[in-house]
Design a protein around this motif. Structure first.
Motif, PDB file in Angstrom:
ATOM      1  N   GLY A 139      37.418  38.220  35.800  1.00 44.13           N
ATOM      2  CA  GLY A 139      37.861  39.218  35.697  1.00 44.13           C
ATOM      3  C   GLY A 139      37.245  39.880  36.479  1.00 44.13           C
ATOM      4  N   GLY A 140      37.546  41.222  36.526  1.00 48.00           N
ATOM      5  CA  GLY A 140      37.454  42.884  37.470  1.00 48.00           C
ATOM      6  C   GLY A 140      38.701  42.891  38.337  1.00 48.00           C
ATOM      7  N   SER A 141      39.161  44.498  38.535  1.00 47.65           N
ATOM      8  CA  SER A 141      40.164  44.994  39.217  1.00 47.65           C
ATOM      9  C   SER A 141      39.656  45.614  40.889  1.00 47.65           C
ATOM     10  N   VAL A 142      41.247  45.159  41.440  1.00 49.45           N
ATOM     11  CA  VAL A 142      40.918  45.851  42.647  1.00 49.45           C
ATOM     12  C   VAL A 142      42.242  46.551  42.711  1.00 49.45           C
ATOM     13  N   VAL A 143      42.071  48.216  43.554  1.00 54.13           N
ATOM     14  CA  VAL A 143      43.016  49.532  44.152  1.00 54.13           C
ATOM     15  C   VAL A 143      42.892  49.161  45.517  1.00 54.13           C
ATOM     16  N   LEU A 144      43.823  49.129  45.744  1.00 50.10           N
ATOM     17  CA  LEU A 144      44.612  49.804  47.200  1.00 50.10           C
ATOM     18  C   LEU A 144      45.086  50.702  47.171  1.00 50.10           C
TER      19      LEU A 144
END
Length: 261
Positions: A139-144
């Motif tokens: 789980g978790g998120s990355v935003v580029l």
């Protein structure tokens, strides 16, 4: 419905743990202020400690974490510190960027190294630091934060544009690889936003937006679970269509945008 979204929808930010790197000014700083107002725990990172402190001043859920995104060890140390404070990081937003308008005959080796390392290499350093823990949690998120400058070869973006094109490519493959592991990947492609970076431009910038409008668009896209969050819509759609023209037409149009030296 969640099933119609490519990513998790972020609608309730209360208690969420968000790390924004490149948050001493511009879009990153505004996004931090907005998320704090919505109840998130927000850590802001960048090289300017005084500017970071100003972003989270008076905010008990805000944390200033100075670091140099171009140094891999800084990523590891900062991530370890956050995990000790928060236990885990729910979202990492990659906002660090360098930009100076340059034509090909103006390329400077040091400028190229610094821009590529800030805009692109730093993202790899950050992913190396944060993804192992996200993989364990599933789980978790990355935003580029990329740019419409990555859609095609625009004038003045000799170094900046290719780094943003690389981020677009990277976001696509990250989504394909990480989505099955429960990790969200979001690609942000803004048009022109009024920041210290675009202040270098000496030309009229169509559909120029404020940082407040940019932050609102990003949060709207996150709430919808979009993969690509591009804004303002009319400008970004036009740029996307231009990028899909045959080279015979596209390159002629691009040449018309160029000013002769």
């Amino acid at each position: 419905m969640q099933g119609l979204s490519l990513n998790p929808r972020w609608t309730d930010w209360t208690g969420k743990r968000v790390w924004i790197v490149g948050a001493s000014s511009g879009i990153g700083a505004e996004l931090a202020r907005t998320l704090l107002a919505r109840g998130a725990n927000v850590a802001v990172s960048g090289r300017r400690a005084d500017a970071l402190a100003a972003v989270v001043e008076g905010q008990p859920r805000g944390l200033a974490l100075p670091m140099d995104a171009r140094v891999p060890a800084d990523w590891v140390a900062s991530h370890d510190a956050l995990c000790k404070t928060w236990d885990a990081v729910d979202m990492v937003v990659f906002c660090a960027a360098e930009y100076r308008p340059l034509r090909p005959w103006e390329i400077d080796a040091e400028e190229a190294r610094r821009t590529v390392e800030t805009n692109l290499c730093s993202v790899y350093y950050g992913l190396a630091a944060v993804l192992p823990a996200m993989m364990v949690r599933q789980g978790g998120s990355v935003v580029l934060l990329a740019s419409v400058a990555g859609y095609l070869g625009l004038p003045n973006a000799t170094i900046y544009g290719p780094t943003k094109a690389a981020l677009i490519n990277l976001a696509e493959l990250l989504y394909a690889e990480l989505h099955p592991h429960g990790i969200g990947v979001y690609l942000v492609n803004p048009g022109f936003v009024k920041t210290r970076l675009t202040a270098h431009n000496d030309f009229a910038m169509p559909a120029l937006q404020t940082t407040e409008a940019a932050a609102a668009s990003i949060l709207s896209g996150l709430a919808r679970g979009r993969f690509e969050i591009a804004f303002p819509s009319r400008f970004t759609v036009a740029m996307r269509l231009l990028s899909r023209l045959p080279y015979r037409l596209r390159l002629r149009l691009l040449q018309r945008l160029m000013k002769t030296p």
